[in-house]
Design a protein around this motif. Structure first.
Motif, PDB file in Angstrom:
ATOM      1  N   ARG A 102       0.851  -1.191   0.000  1.00 34.30           N
ATOM      2  CA  ARG A 102       0.000   0.000   0.000  1.00 34.30           C
ATOM      3  C   ARG A 102       0.879   1.230   0.000  1.00 34.30           C
ATOM      4  O   ARG A 102       1.974   1.224   0.548  1.00 34.30           O
ATOM      5  N   LEU A 103       0.383   2.286  -0.597  1.00 32.05           N
ATOM      6  CA  LEU A 103       1.123   3.533  -0.594  1.00 32.05           C
ATOM      7  C   LEU A 103       1.066   4.157   0.797  1.00 32.05           C
ATOM      8  O   LEU A 103       0.066   4.035   1.509  1.00 32.05           O
ATOM      9  N   PRO A 104       2.104   4.832   1.196  1.00 32.44           N
ATOM     10  CA  PRO A 104       2.077   5.474   2.511  1.00 32.44           C
ATOM     11  C   PRO A 104       1.076   6.643   2.497  1.00 32.44           C
ATOM     12  O   PRO A 104       0.737   7.177   1.435  1.00 32.44           O
ATOM     13  N   PRO A 105       0.621   7.046   3.667  1.00 32.75           N
ATOM     14  CA  PRO A 105      -0.334   8.171   3.697  1.00 32.75           C
ATOM     15  C   PRO A 105       0.311   9.459   3.169  1.00 32.75           C
ATOM     16  O   PRO A 105       1.498   9.702   3.354  1.00 32.75           O
ATOM     17  N   GLU A 106      -0.476  10.247   2.539  1.00 31.85           N
ATOM     18  CA  GLU A 106       0.034  11.467   1.929  1.00 31.85           C
ATOM     19  C   GLU A 106       0.378  12.482   3.007  1.00 31.85           C
ATOM     20  O   GLU A 106      -0.367  12.692   3.959  1.00 31.85           O
ATOM     21  N   GLU A 107       1.512  13.112   2.852  1.00 32.40           N
ATOM     22  CA  GLU A 107       1.909  14.125   3.844  1.00 32.40           C
ATOM     23  C   GLU A 107       1.315  15.471   3.435  1.00 32.40           C
ATOM     24  O   GLU A 107       1.357  15.844   2.273  1.00 32.40           O
ATOM     25  N   ARG A 108       0.803  16.166   4.417  1.00 37.58           N
ATOM     26  CA  ARG A 108       0.202  17.474   4.148  1.00 37.58           C
ATOM     27  C   ARG A 108       0.907  18.560   4.942  1.00 37.58           C
ATOM     28  O   ARG A 108       1.418  18.308   6.029  1.00 37.58           O
TER      29      ARG A 108
END
Length: 110
Positions: A102-108
């Motif tokens: 899975r892709l890592p969570p997007e950083e904001r």
């Protein structure tokens, strides 16, 4: 390897010489009439010599066999280890494919 026949000949000649005793050596002029006369038997010294030579050959053969086995075991341990990548590759081919990552969570930004 050329020394092996010479060694065998050197060990066999005393045995043959002791085995071929003359009848005058085996018969005794003051022997009892009830004792069996040995026509071609070995003397006590001949039996002892034969036993010593054959025992020595047996011991030499046993030591040679043990040395051969020890060297073989040492060579086998050197060339064959416990890690077998081919075995893991074969086991991996039979296993189901792994789940996709899975892709890592997007950083904001804050």
């Amino acid at each position: 390897m050329a020394g092996a026949p010479r060694l065998a000949l050197a060990l066999a000649l005393p045995c043959l010489a002791l085995a071929q005793t003359s009848p005058s050596m085996t018969s005794n002029s003051t022997s009892n009439s009830t004792a069996p006369s040995g026509g071609g038997g070995l003397s006590v010294a001949g039996e002892v010599a034969l036993t010593v030579v054959l025992g020595g050959l047996g011991a030499f053969g046993l030591v040679g066999l043990l040395l051969f086995l020890a060297l073989r075991l040492r060579e086998k341990r050197r060339t064959e280890g416990s890690y077998r990548p081919s075995r893991e590759e074969q086991a991996g081919a039979r296993a189901p494919p792994p789940a996709p990552l899975r892709l890592p969570p997007e950083e904001r930004l804050i």
